[in-house]
Design an enzyme around this catalytic site. Structure first.
Site, PDB file in Angstrom:
ATOM      1  N   HIS A 150      39.451  43.184  35.952  1.00 26.18           N
ATOM      2  CA  HIS A 150      40.404  42.797  37.010  1.00 26.18           C
ATOM      3  C   HIS A 150      40.544  41.262  36.951  1.00 26.18           C
ATOM      4  O   HIS A 150      40.146  40.542  37.878  1.00 26.18           O
ATOM      5  CB  HIS A 150      39.883  43.269  38.372  1.00 26.18           C
ATOM      6  CG  HIS A 150      40.898  43.269  39.468  1.00 26.18           C
ATOM      7  ND1 HIS A 150      42.224  42.900  39.277  1.00 26.18           N
ATOM      8  CD2 HIS A 150      40.794  43.587  40.796  1.00 26.18           C
ATOM      9  CE1 HIS A 150      42.867  43.014  40.429  1.00 26.18           C
ATOM     10  NE2 HIS A 150      42.026  43.413  41.365  1.00 26.18           N
TER      11      HIS A 150
ATOM     12  N   ASP B 150      31.629  44.706  45.754  1.00 27.54           N
ATOM     13  CA  ASP B 150      32.880  45.457  45.647  1.00 27.54           C
ATOM     14  C   ASP B 150      32.552  46.901  46.031  1.00 27.54           C
ATOM     15  O   ASP B 150      31.369  47.278  46.130  1.00 27.54           O
ATOM     16  CB  ASP B 150      33.416  45.361  44.198  1.00 27.54           C
ATOM     17  CG  ASP B 150      34.746  46.083  44.005  1.00 27.54           C
ATOM     18  OD1 ASP B 150      35.464  46.288  45.009  1.00 27.54           O
ATOM     19  OD2 ASP B 150      35.061  46.451  42.856  1.00 27.54           O
TER      20      ASP B 150
ATOM     21  N   GLN C 102      42.163  39.006  39.757  1.00 28.16           N
ATOM     22  CA  GLN C 102      41.294  38.845  40.928  1.00 28.16           C
ATOM     23  C   GLN C 102      40.317  37.691  40.708  1.00 28.16           C
ATOM     24  O   GLN C 102      40.030  36.908  41.609  1.00 28.16           O
ATOM     25  CB  GLN C 102      40.517  40.144  41.175  1.00 28.16           C
ATOM     26  CG  GLN C 102      39.613  40.085  42.393  1.00 28.16           C
ATOM     27  CD  GLN C 102      40.393  40.026  43.694  1.00 28.16           C
ATOM     28  OE1 GLN C 102      41.276  40.825  43.939  1.00 28.16           O
ATOM     29  NE2 GLN C 102      40.057  39.067  44.553  1.00 28.16           N
TER      30      GLN C 102
ATOM     31  N   CYS D  13      36.693  41.479  46.842  1.00 32.50           N
ATOM     32  CA  CYS D  13      38.105  41.536  46.432  1.00 32.50           C
ATOM     33  C   CYS D  13      38.951  42.357  47.381  1.00 32.50           C
ATOM     34  O   CYS D  13      40.174  42.198  47.415  1.00 32.50           O
ATOM     35  CB  CYS D  13      38.223  42.064  45.004  1.00 32.50           C
ATOM     36  SG  CYS D  13      37.728  43.790  44.823  1.00 32.50           S
TER      37      CYS D  13
ATOM     38  N   ARG E 233      45.206  35.192  45.671  1.00 32.09           N
ATOM     39  CA  ARG E 233      45.839  36.030  44.642  1.00 32.09           C
ATOM     40  C   ARG E 233      47.244  35.511  44.361  1.00 32.09           C
ATOM     41  O   ARG E 233      47.678  35.435  43.203  1.00 32.09           O
ATOM     42  CB  ARG E 233      45.914  37.501  45.105  1.00 32.09           C
ATOM     43  CG  ARG E 233      44.583  38.211  45.244  1.00 32.09           C
ATOM     44  CD  ARG E 233      43.906  38.427  43.902  1.00 32.09           C
ATOM     45  NE  ARG E 233      44.741  39.200  42.985  1.00 32.09           N
ATOM     46  CZ  ARG E 233      44.851  40.529  42.984  1.00 32.09           C
ATOM     47  NH1 ARG E 233      44.150  41.254  43.836  1.00 32.09           N
ATOM     48  NH2 ARG E 233      45.631  41.157  42.107  1.00 32.09           N
TER      49      ARG E 233
ATOM     50  N   ARG F 256      49.022  47.765  36.339  1.00 26.04           N
ATOM     51  CA  ARG F 256      47.749  48.286  36.867  1.00 26.04           C
ATOM     52  C   ARG F 256      47.626  49.710  36.383  1.00 26.04           C
ATOM     53  O   ARG F 256      48.433  50.577  36.749  1.00 26.04           O
ATOM     54  CB  ARG F 256      47.728  48.226  38.397  1.00 26.04           C
ATOM     55  CG  ARG F 256      46.598  49.031  39.008  1.00 26.04           C
ATOM     56  CD  ARG F 256      46.410  48.805  40.487  1.00 26.04           C
ATOM     57  NE  ARG F 256      45.819  47.503  40.725  1.00 26.04           N
ATOM     58  CZ  ARG F 256      45.270  47.122  41.885  1.00 26.04           C
ATOM     59  NH1 ARG F 256      45.241  47.960  42.905  1.00 26.04           N
ATOM     60  NH2 ARG F 256      44.774  45.922  42.034  1.00 26.04           N
TER      61      ARG F 256
END
Ligand code: CP
Ligand code: NVA
Length: 308
Positions: A128, A224, A131, A264, A292, A101
């Protein structure tokens, strides 16, 4: 050949479907897949904070018989003291995969170019994709099919989640609609690539700035944070610019009557979403968070075995 997962379009539509099938199988047989038996170690490196990604990779690697090596921000020489290239060469001598990340997609691309083991994007400024595997798994569980479903993403069009929604939903043959203020447009190259994929899968891509138009009749409504990690300095300006983009009960009312709501997480109630929506009956955010784990286990299994 080594396979990486750096962005959503690194897998074909058939591979995406296969990974989601595997995730379903792994969810019902949690300890039955041992692709990291040894235990083999997977390095999971964080340059930004995390709850879900850290826990789901740590637990998922352990479930697969492996050993998660969590490297927190500031814990390693990577960055100011040591290059991406040298770090990649060292890690590949000892671990079986790298999950990272970080900020720049170009750094992740360089890590992948410089190593012989799989590199997985666990969030950059641009994408991402892990996700999205979890989100697609969640939609599939609640809807049965992905192809033909309409998804409305309301919020920051220039963000990692927006870009990943465009690519991953196009790959799944879905109709993806984005509503974003004109000052936060998605990257033109990502939109072009998503349209190219959609033309092959029967999906479609619509970019606009009207949340109502995007949400009308949608099967899934997604949002988001308005302030992604790294954008904290722009907080006041962003809250102003996104003020008309909250997912409210009124916005959900124009979507399909049984529309799902996804986020998310972490979520900021009262900003990008009202509490009545995210804590209401149409919200599937806890399934999404759990998924996830299953989606990433399937991804790692695929990259280390079948995808080679
Ligand atoms: N959704 C997500 O990636 O959460 P974390 O930032 O907590 O990992
Ligand atoms: N767009 C958000 C996602 C957090 C999981 C961010 O980058 O901060």
């Amino acid at each position: 050949m080594v396979r990486h997962f750096l962005r959503d379009d690194d897998i074909t539509p058939a591979e995406q479907a296969r990974i989601l099938d595997l995730a379903v199988a792994m969810k019902s047989d949690r300890y039955g897949y041992r692709s990291l038996e040894g235990p083999q170690t997977v390095a999971v490196i964080f340059d930004k904070t995390s709850t879900r990604t850290r826990v789901s990779f740590s637990v998922g690697i352990t479930d697969l018989g492996g050993n998660p090596l969590i490297i927190q921000p500031g814990d390693s020489q990577l960055g100011d003291k040591e290059s991406v290239a040298d770090t990649a060469r060292v890690l590949e001598r000892m671990v079986s995969a790298i999950v990272w990340r970080t900020y720049k997609q170009s750094a992740l691309d360089e890590m992948a170019d410089r190593t012989t083991i799989p590199v997985i994007n666990s969030l950059t400024d641009d994408f991402h994709p892990c996700q999205l595997l979890a989100d697609l798994l969640t939609i599939r569980e609640h809807r049965g099919e992905l192809a033909g479903q309409t998804v409305a993403f309301i919020g920051d069009g220039a963000s990692n989640m927006s870009h990943s929604y465009l690519l991953a939903c196009a790959t799944a043959g879905m109709h993806v609609r984005l509503a974003t203020p004109a000052v936060y447009p998605p990257a033109a190259a990502v939109v072009a690539r998503a349209k190219e994929i959609a033309a092959q899968t029967g999906g479609s891509v619509t970019i606009g700035s009207d949340p109502n138009a995007a949400a009308t009749g949608a099967d899934v409504v997604v949002t988001d944070t308005w302030i992604s990690m790294g954008k904290e300095d722009e907080k006041a300006e962003r809250i102003r610019n996104f003020s008309g983009y909250r997912v409210s009960p009124e916005l959900m009312a124009v979507a399909s009557t049984d529309a799902l709501f996804l986020h998310c997480l972490p979520a900021y109630r009262g900003y990008e979403v009202d509490a009545e929506v995210i804590d209401g009956p149409q919200s599937v955010i806890w399934d999404e968070a759990e998924n996830r784990l299953h989606a990433q286990k399937a991804l790692m299994h695929f990259l280390l075995t079948e995808g080679k």
